[in-house]
Design an enzyme around this catalytic site. Structure first.
Site, PDB file in Angstrom:
ATOM      1  N   ASP A  19      18.514  -0.432   4.081  1.00  0.00           N
ATOM      2  CA  ASP A  19      17.872  -1.163   5.374  1.00  0.00           C
ATOM      3  C   ASP A  19      18.602  -0.704   6.677  1.00  0.00           C
ATOM      4  OD1 ASP A  19      16.056  -2.563   6.660  1.00  0.00           O
ATOM      5  OD2 ASP A  19      17.133  -4.533   6.212  1.00  0.00           O
ATOM      6  N   ASN A  67       5.691  -2.897   2.162  1.00  0.00           N
ATOM      7  CA  ASN A  67       5.917  -1.751   3.384  1.00  0.00           C
ATOM      8  C   ASN A  67       4.598  -1.336   4.138  1.00  0.00           C
ATOM      9  OD1 ASN A  67       9.042  -0.495   2.486  1.00  0.00           O
ATOM     10  ND2 ASN A  67       8.597  -2.028   3.964  1.00  0.00           N
TER      11      ASN A  67
END
Ligand code: FPP
Length: 246
Positions: A19, A67
Protein backbone atom coordinates in the site's frame (compact mmCIF):
# COMPACT_ATOMS: atom_id res chain seq x y z
CA UNK A 1 22.43 -1.81 5.84
CA UNK A 2 20.20 -4.16 7.83
CA UNK A 3 21.62 -7.55 8.78
CA UNK A 4 19.64 -10.58 9.78
CA UNK A 5 19.97 -11.63 13.43
CA UNK A 6 21.81 -14.82 14.31
CA UNK A 7 19.81 -18.06 14.27
CA UNK A 8 17.12 -16.40 12.26
CA UNK A 9 13.94 -18.30 11.39
CA UNK A 10 12.95 -17.56 7.83
CA UNK A 11 9.15 -17.54 7.57
CA UNK A 12 7.88 -20.14 5.11
CA UNK A 13 5.14 -17.89 3.79
CA UNK A 14 5.21 -14.10 3.69
CA UNK A 15 2.21 -12.11 2.43
CA UNK A 16 2.36 -8.42 1.59
CA UNK A 17 -0.24 -5.67 1.15
CA UNK A 18 1.70 -3.24 -1.02
CA UNK A 19 0.00 0.00 0.00
CA UNK A 20 0.96 3.64 -0.46
CA UNK A 21 1.95 3.88 -4.13
CA UNK A 22 -0.61 6.57 -4.88
CA UNK A 23 0.32 8.78 -1.92
CA UNK A 24 4.04 8.29 -2.67
CA UNK A 25 3.42 9.72 -6.13
CA UNK A 26 1.13 12.50 -4.92
CA UNK A 27 3.83 13.66 -2.46
CA UNK A 28 6.02 14.14 -5.52
CA UNK A 29 3.29 15.88 -7.52
CA UNK A 30 3.25 13.01 -9.96
CA UNK A 31 0.31 10.93 -11.25
CA UNK A 32 -0.64 7.88 -9.21
CA UNK A 33 0.62 5.52 -11.89
CA UNK A 34 4.11 6.90 -11.31
CA UNK A 35 3.83 5.47 -7.79
CA UNK A 36 2.68 2.08 -9.09
CA UNK A 37 5.63 2.03 -11.50
CA UNK A 38 8.01 2.76 -8.61
CA UNK A 39 6.19 -0.01 -6.72
CA UNK A 40 7.18 -2.52 -9.40
CA UNK A 41 10.87 -1.87 -8.51
CA UNK A 42 10.08 -2.76 -4.90
CA UNK A 43 8.29 -5.91 -6.11
CA UNK A 44 11.42 -7.00 -8.00
CA UNK A 45 13.73 -6.33 -5.07
CA UNK A 46 11.51 -7.99 -2.48
CA UNK A 47 10.90 -11.07 -4.68
CA UNK A 48 14.64 -11.44 -5.21
CA UNK A 49 15.39 -10.99 -1.49
CA UNK A 50 12.71 -13.48 -0.46
CA UNK A 51 14.06 -16.02 -2.94
CA UNK A 52 17.65 -15.55 -1.72
CA UNK A 53 16.60 -15.94 1.91
CA UNK A 54 14.72 -19.16 1.21
CA UNK A 55 11.14 -17.97 1.75
CA UNK A 56 9.06 -20.77 0.22
CA UNK A 57 5.88 -18.78 -0.54
CA UNK A 58 5.57 -15.06 -1.19
CA UNK A 59 2.08 -13.63 -1.75
CA UNK A 60 1.63 -10.12 -3.12
CA UNK A 61 -1.72 -8.31 -3.07
CA UNK A 62 -1.53 -6.70 -6.50
CA UNK A 63 -5.22 -6.03 -7.30
CA UNK A 64 -8.27 -6.55 -5.11
CA UNK A 65 -11.89 -7.20 -6.08
CA UNK A 66 -12.53 -3.66 -4.75
CA UNK A 67 -9.81 -2.04 -6.91
CA UNK A 68 -12.12 -2.18 -9.98
CA UNK A 69 -13.82 0.86 -8.46
CA UNK A 70 -10.74 3.04 -9.11
CA UNK A 71 -10.65 5.49 -12.04
CA UNK A 72 -10.52 3.47 -15.26
CA UNK A 73 -7.21 5.09 -16.29
CA UNK A 74 -5.59 3.77 -13.09
CA UNK A 75 -7.09 0.28 -13.56
CA UNK A 76 -5.86 0.17 -17.18
CA UNK A 77 -2.42 1.43 -16.10
CA UNK A 78 -2.15 -1.22 -13.38
CA UNK A 79 -3.17 -3.99 -15.80
CA UNK A 80 -0.52 -2.76 -18.25
CA UNK A 81 2.13 -2.79 -15.51
CA UNK A 82 1.16 -6.32 -14.54
CA UNK A 83 1.38 -7.54 -18.10
CA UNK A 84 4.78 -5.96 -18.72
CA UNK A 85 6.05 -7.22 -15.34
CA UNK A 86 5.08 -10.79 -16.24
CA UNK A 87 6.62 -10.50 -19.70
CA UNK A 88 9.88 -8.98 -18.47
CA UNK A 89 10.29 -11.27 -15.44
CA UNK A 90 9.63 -14.67 -17.02
CA UNK A 91 13.31 -15.34 -17.75
CA UNK A 92 14.36 -14.27 -14.25
CA UNK A 93 11.66 -16.44 -12.70
CA UNK A 94 12.86 -19.47 -14.65
CA UNK A 95 16.52 -18.72 -13.84
CA UNK A 96 15.71 -18.35 -10.13
CA UNK A 97 13.39 -21.37 -10.09
CA UNK A 98 10.31 -19.31 -9.12
CA UNK A 99 6.84 -20.71 -9.76
CA UNK A 100 4.07 -18.21 -10.43
CA UNK A 101 0.55 -18.80 -9.12
CA UNK A 102 -2.50 -16.56 -9.20
CA UNK A 103 -4.94 -16.08 -6.32
CA UNK A 104 -8.26 -14.69 -7.50
CA UNK A 105 -10.74 -15.13 -10.31
CA UNK A 106 -8.75 -14.60 -13.47
CA UNK A 107 -11.76 -14.49 -15.80
CA UNK A 108 -12.49 -10.83 -15.00
CA UNK A 109 -8.98 -9.70 -15.97
CA UNK A 110 -8.42 -8.26 -19.47
CA UNK A 111 -7.93 -11.12 -21.95
CA UNK A 112 -4.37 -10.08 -22.84
CA UNK A 113 -3.38 -10.12 -19.14
CA UNK A 114 -5.08 -13.52 -18.73
CA UNK A 115 -3.09 -14.88 -21.65
CA UNK A 116 0.30 -13.71 -20.33
CA UNK A 117 -0.62 -14.89 -16.85
CA UNK A 118 -1.61 -18.35 -18.11
CA UNK A 119 1.58 -18.60 -20.13
CA UNK A 120 3.78 -17.58 -17.17
CA UNK A 121 1.97 -20.00 -14.84
CA UNK A 122 2.38 -22.83 -17.37
CA UNK A 123 6.05 -22.11 -18.10
CA UNK A 124 7.05 -21.87 -14.42
CA UNK A 125 4.86 -24.72 -13.14
CA UNK A 126 7.81 -27.05 -12.47
CA UNK A 127 9.91 -24.45 -10.63
CA UNK A 128 10.36 -25.35 -6.99
CA UNK A 129 12.67 -22.74 -5.44
CA UNK A 130 9.85 -20.40 -4.38
CA UNK A 131 6.16 -19.92 -5.15
CA UNK A 132 5.20 -16.35 -6.00
CA UNK A 133 1.45 -15.86 -5.56
CA UNK A 134 0.04 -12.79 -7.23
CA UNK A 135 -3.35 -11.92 -5.77
CA UNK A 136 -5.23 -10.49 -8.76
CA UNK A 137 -8.92 -9.69 -8.68
CA UNK A 138 -8.62 -11.24 -5.24
CA UNK A 139 -10.96 -10.79 -2.29
CA UNK A 140 -10.95 -12.94 0.84
CA UNK A 141 -14.74 -13.00 1.08
CA UNK A 142 -15.11 -13.83 -2.60
CA UNK A 143 -12.62 -16.68 -2.12
CA UNK A 144 -14.75 -18.07 0.71
CA UNK A 145 -17.93 -17.76 -1.37
CA UNK A 146 -16.29 -19.74 -4.19
CA UNK A 147 -15.12 -22.40 -1.72
CA UNK A 148 -18.57 -22.75 -0.12
CA UNK A 149 -20.23 -23.05 -3.54
CA UNK A 150 -17.73 -25.67 -4.58
CA UNK A 151 -18.27 -27.69 -1.41
CA UNK A 152 -22.07 -27.38 -1.69
CA UNK A 153 -21.90 -28.66 -5.27
CA UNK A 154 -19.82 -31.67 -4.19
CA UNK A 155 -22.31 -32.43 -1.41
CA UNK A 156 -25.23 -32.16 -3.82
CA UNK A 157 -23.53 -34.52 -6.27
CA UNK A 158 -22.88 -36.99 -3.44
CA UNK A 159 -19.10 -36.67 -3.78
CA UNK A 160 -18.81 -35.25 -0.26
CA UNK A 161 -20.71 -35.78 2.98
CA UNK A 162 -21.47 -32.43 4.69
CA UNK A 163 -20.32 -33.95 7.99
CA UNK A 164 -16.84 -34.41 6.52
CA UNK A 165 -16.42 -30.68 5.95
CA UNK A 166 -13.56 -29.60 8.19
CA UNK A 167 -11.11 -26.71 8.43
CA UNK A 168 -8.77 -28.74 6.22
CA UNK A 169 -11.50 -29.28 3.59
CA UNK A 170 -12.19 -25.56 3.47
CA UNK A 171 -8.46 -24.73 3.18
CA UNK A 172 -8.25 -27.21 0.31
CA UNK A 173 -10.93 -25.29 -1.61
CA UNK A 174 -9.27 -21.88 -1.39
CA UNK A 175 -6.99 -20.37 -4.05
CA UNK A 176 -4.09 -21.24 -1.69
CA UNK A 177 -4.99 -24.97 -1.59
CA UNK A 178 -1.94 -27.03 -0.68
CA UNK A 179 0.02 -24.02 0.59
CA UNK A 180 0.87 -23.22 4.22
CA UNK A 181 -0.86 -20.27 5.89
CA UNK A 182 1.24 -17.09 5.96
CA UNK A 183 3.59 -16.79 8.95
CA UNK A 184 4.06 -13.08 8.41
CA UNK A 185 1.82 -10.48 6.78
CA UNK A 186 3.40 -7.11 6.00
CA UNK A 187 1.32 -4.03 5.19
CA UNK A 188 3.04 -0.86 4.07
CA UNK A 189 1.46 2.58 3.79
CA UNK A 190 0.50 3.24 7.40
CA UNK A 191 -2.94 1.59 7.44
CA UNK A 192 -3.59 -1.08 10.05
CA UNK A 193 -6.15 -3.38 8.47
CA UNK A 194 -6.47 -6.52 6.35
CA UNK A 195 -8.61 -5.07 3.54
CA UNK A 196 -10.17 -8.41 2.55
CA UNK A 197 -6.78 -10.13 2.19
CA UNK A 198 -6.34 -13.81 3.13
CA UNK A 199 -9.12 -13.65 5.72
CA UNK A 200 -9.16 -17.40 6.40
CA UNK A 201 -5.45 -17.99 6.02
CA UNK A 202 -4.30 -15.10 8.26
CA UNK A 203 -5.95 -16.65 11.32
CA UNK A 204 -2.64 -16.96 13.24
CA UNK A 205 -0.39 -14.86 11.03
CA UNK A 206 1.91 -12.30 12.62
CA UNK A 207 0.95 -8.84 11.37
CA UNK A 208 3.59 -6.21 10.67
CA UNK A 209 2.49 -2.68 9.80
CA UNK A 210 4.88 0.01 8.65
CA UNK A 211 4.36 3.69 7.84
CA UNK A 212 6.70 3.33 4.85
CA UNK A 213 4.98 3.54 1.50
CA UNK A 214 5.47 0.57 -0.82
CA UNK A 215 7.97 2.23 -3.23
CA UNK A 216 10.22 2.89 -0.18
CA UNK A 217 10.04 -0.73 0.96
CA UNK A 218 13.12 -2.54 -0.31
CA UNK A 219 15.56 -5.27 0.74
CA UNK A 220 16.61 -3.65 4.04
CA UNK A 221 13.03 -3.01 5.08
CA UNK A 222 12.10 -6.61 4.27
CA UNK A 223 15.03 -7.88 6.38
CA UNK A 224 13.96 -5.60 9.21
CA UNK A 225 10.43 -7.05 9.08
CA UNK A 226 11.87 -10.56 9.32
CA UNK A 227 14.05 -9.56 12.29
CA UNK A 228 11.00 -8.13 14.08
CA UNK A 229 8.96 -11.25 13.23
CA UNK A 230 11.71 -13.30 14.89
CA UNK A 231 11.26 -11.39 18.15
CA UNK A 232 7.60 -12.37 18.36
CA UNK A 233 6.44 -15.39 20.33
CA UNK A 234 3.83 -17.35 18.41
CA UNK A 235 1.62 -19.06 20.94
CA UNK A 236 -1.27 -20.34 18.81
CA UNK A 237 -3.59 -20.10 21.81
CA UNK A 238 -1.20 -21.77 24.25
CA UNK A 239 0.60 -20.11 27.17
CA UNK A 240 4.09 -18.64 26.87
CA UNK A 241 5.44 -21.25 29.30
CA UNK A 242 3.99 -24.10 27.22
CA UNK A 243 5.57 -22.72 24.06
CA UNK A 244 8.99 -22.36 25.74
CA UNK A 245 8.80 -25.97 26.93
CA UNK A 246 8.14 -27.28 23.43
C1 FPP B 1 -1.98 0.08 -3.26
O1 FPP B 1 -1.50 1.41 -3.24
C2 FPP B 1 -1.44 -0.64 -4.39
C3 FPP B 1 -2.16 -1.23 -5.37
C4 FPP B 1 -3.62 -1.21 -5.40
C5 FPP B 1 -1.52 -1.90 -6.50
C6 FPP B 1 -0.20 -2.54 -6.21
C7 FPP B 1 0.49 -2.70 -7.52
C8 FPP B 1 1.82 -2.63 -7.71
C9 FPP B 1 2.81 -2.53 -6.63
C10 FPP B 1 2.39 -2.64 -9.09
C11 FPP B 1 2.03 -3.80 -9.94
C12 FPP B 1 2.22 -5.10 -9.26
C13 FPP B 1 3.00 -6.11 -9.72
C14 FPP B 1 3.01 -7.39 -8.98
C15 FPP B 1 3.83 -5.99 -10.91
P1 FPP B 1 -2.54 2.59 -3.37
O2 FPP B 1 -2.67 2.94 -4.80
O3 FPP B 1 -3.81 2.21 -2.70
O4 FPP B 1 -1.81 3.72 -2.58
P2 FPP B 1 -2.53 4.89 -1.75
O5 FPP B 1 -3.15 4.24 -0.55
O6 FPP B 1 -1.36 5.76 -1.39
O7 FPP B 1 -3.51 5.56 -2.64
Amino acid sequence: MVELQNNIFIPRHVAIIMDGNGRWAEERNRPRLFGHKAGVDSVREVVETARTLGVAFLTLYAFSTENWGRPSSEVTGLMGLLKSFLQSELRTMLKNDVRLCCLGQQDRLPTDVQAVLQQTIAETRLCSGMTLNLALNYGGRNELVQAVRNLAEKCQEGALDWQDISEATISDHLFTAGQPDPDLLIRTGGENRLSNFLLWQACYTELYFTELKWPDFKKDQFLEAINIFNRRQRRFGKTGAQVKAE
